[in-house]
Design an enzyme around this catalytic site. Sequence first.
Site, PDB file in Angstrom:
ATOM      1  N   ASP A  21       0.832  -1.213   0.000  1.00 31.91           N
ATOM      2  CA  ASP A  21       0.000   0.000   0.000  1.00 31.91           C
ATOM      3  C   ASP A  21       0.864   1.259   0.000  1.00 31.91           C
ATOM      4  O   ASP A  21       1.986   1.258   0.514  1.00 31.91           O
ATOM      5  CB  ASP A  21      -0.914  -0.027   1.238  1.00 31.91           C
ATOM      6  N   ASN A  69     -10.930  -2.411  -5.551  1.00 32.68           N
ATOM      7  CA  ASN A  69     -10.131  -1.525  -6.414  1.00 32.68           C
ATOM      8  C   ASN A  69     -10.752  -1.312  -7.800  1.00 32.68           C
ATOM      9  O   ASN A  69     -10.404  -0.369  -8.507  1.00 32.68           O
ATOM     10  CB  ASN A  69      -8.694  -2.039  -6.573  1.00 32.68           C
TER      11      ASN A  69
HETATM   12  C1  IPE Z   1      -5.623  -2.679  -0.354  1.00 34.76           C
HETATM   13  O1  IPE Z   1      -5.190  -1.369  -0.538  1.00 34.76           O
HETATM   14  C2  IPE Z   1      -5.558  -3.425  -1.636  1.00 34.76           C
HETATM   15  C3  IPE Z   1      -4.224  -3.582  -2.184  1.00 34.76           C
HETATM   16  C4  IPE Z   1      -3.092  -3.285  -1.629  1.00 34.76           C
HETATM   17  C5  IPE Z   1      -4.173  -4.191  -3.500  1.00 34.76           C
HETATM   18  P1  IPE Z   1      -6.228  -0.174  -0.695  1.00 34.76           P
HETATM   19  O2  IPE Z   1      -5.423   1.069  -0.756  1.00 34.76           O
HETATM   20  O3  IPE Z   1      -7.141  -0.438  -1.840  1.00 34.76           O
HETATM   21  O4  IPE Z   1      -7.051  -0.280   0.660  1.00 34.76           O
HETATM   22  P2  IPE Z   1      -7.985   0.765   1.396  1.00 34.76           P
HETATM   23  O5  IPE Z   1      -9.027   1.171   0.401  1.00 34.76           O
HETATM   24  O6  IPE Z   1      -7.148   1.924   1.801  1.00 34.76           O
HETATM   25  O7  IPE Z   1      -8.523   0.029   2.567  1.00 34.76           O
HETATM   26  C1  IPE Z   2      -1.496   0.202  -3.382  1.00 40.21           C
HETATM   27  O1  IPE Z   2      -1.261   1.576  -3.413  1.00 40.21           O
HETATM   28  C2  IPE Z   2      -1.701  -0.386  -4.749  1.00 40.21           C
HETATM   29  C3  IPE Z   2      -3.077  -0.771  -5.055  1.00 40.21           C
HETATM   30  C4  IPE Z   2      -4.077  -0.740  -4.234  1.00 40.21           C
HETATM   31  C5  IPE Z   2      -3.339  -1.220  -6.409  1.00 40.21           C
HETATM   32  P1  IPE Z   2      -2.448   2.615  -3.457  1.00 40.21           P
HETATM   33  O2  IPE Z   2      -2.777   2.852  -4.883  1.00 40.21           O
HETATM   34  O3  IPE Z   2      -3.570   2.168  -2.624  1.00 40.21           O
HETATM   35  O4  IPE Z   2      -1.754   3.904  -2.856  1.00 40.21           O
HETATM   36  P2  IPE Z   2      -2.405   4.931  -1.823  1.00 40.21           P
HETATM   37  O5  IPE Z   2      -2.919   4.134  -0.667  1.00 40.21           O
HETATM   38  O6  IPE Z   2      -3.495   5.637  -2.548  1.00 40.21           O
HETATM   39  O7  IPE Z   2      -1.280   5.821  -1.439  1.00 40.21           O
HETATM   40 MG    MG Z   3      -4.023   2.435  -0.665  1.00 37.50          MG
END
Ligand code: IPE
Ligand code: IPE
Ligand code: MG
Length: 247
Positions: A21, A69
């Site tokens: 994340d 996502n």
């Molecule tokens: C969780 O991350 C899913 C992945 C790392 C693929 P998100 O960034 O989507 O999670 P939330 O929405 O902050 O809980």
């Molecule tokens: C994790 O990084 C990757 C995926 C969920 C695909 P994020 O895209 O959630 O990055 P933040 O949380 O918005 O910084």
């Molecule tokens: Mg994230």
Amino acid sequence: MSFKEKIDTHRLPKHIAVIMDGNGRWAKQQGKNRIFGHTNGVRAVRETAEACAELGVQYLTVYAFSTENWNRPEMEVNALMALLVNTIDGELKTLTKNDIRLGVIGDVDSLPASVAKQLRNAIEKTAHCKRMQLTLALSYSGKAEIVRAMKQIALKVQSGEIGLHEITDDLIHRNLYTYGMPDPELLIRTSGEQRLSNFLLWQLAYAEFYFTEVFWPDFDREELYKAVYTYQNRERRFGKTSEQLHS
Ligand code: IPE
Ligand code: IPE
Ligand code: MG
């Protein structure tokens, strides 16, 4: 001194799960768009996989795309899918060289055909690899995985193939995507968020959780060693008392 030298290789977790994340925030910090963050997250996956394989970890499961996502802006979803296709193709050689087998958990049918095709190809080409299994959680939802398992089991009960008394912890395990893998002993989440976001709900029942402020694109070997070292300093009691463990 590196955390690597502090790790007891006889007490390694067999399975590490990672919620990667912080790609978007990492990119924003440098005035770039979110996609730039995802692109730079690939290096961290490669480095973490190599570090785990070198240590002797047998399974590494990384959360790459959740069912939630799909609700992101279309442009970001498309970019992530394109990145997946290119990455899987590009990393195939490295995986084979490192003797790492690729796996996938999640609703693969919901992925674009091009992604599913690359995945199938890479899974087939690395099927003989023995050192470690790298599993991508793609279009993955822990709740959906449990619902799917329940339906498979319910069908068997309905047809009389099994009785109610045969529904056990083990039978549920055998109906999950992760059938055959040990449950992760260690869960790592980067970027400072402290939640599961629907990841491996059943399998993480007794995992040790390790949270770090580091954004995923900055995660590297040393961060992985630090997480493993921290894990090794936890007391896993499984309901017992500390005294029982030491007597
Ligand atoms: C969780 O991350 C899913 C992945 C790392 C693929 P998100 O960034 O989507 O999670 P939330 O929405 O902050 O809980
Ligand atoms: C994790 O990084 C990757 C995926 C969920 C695909 P994020 O895209 O959630 O990055 P933040 O949380 O918005 O910084
Ligand atoms: Mg994230």
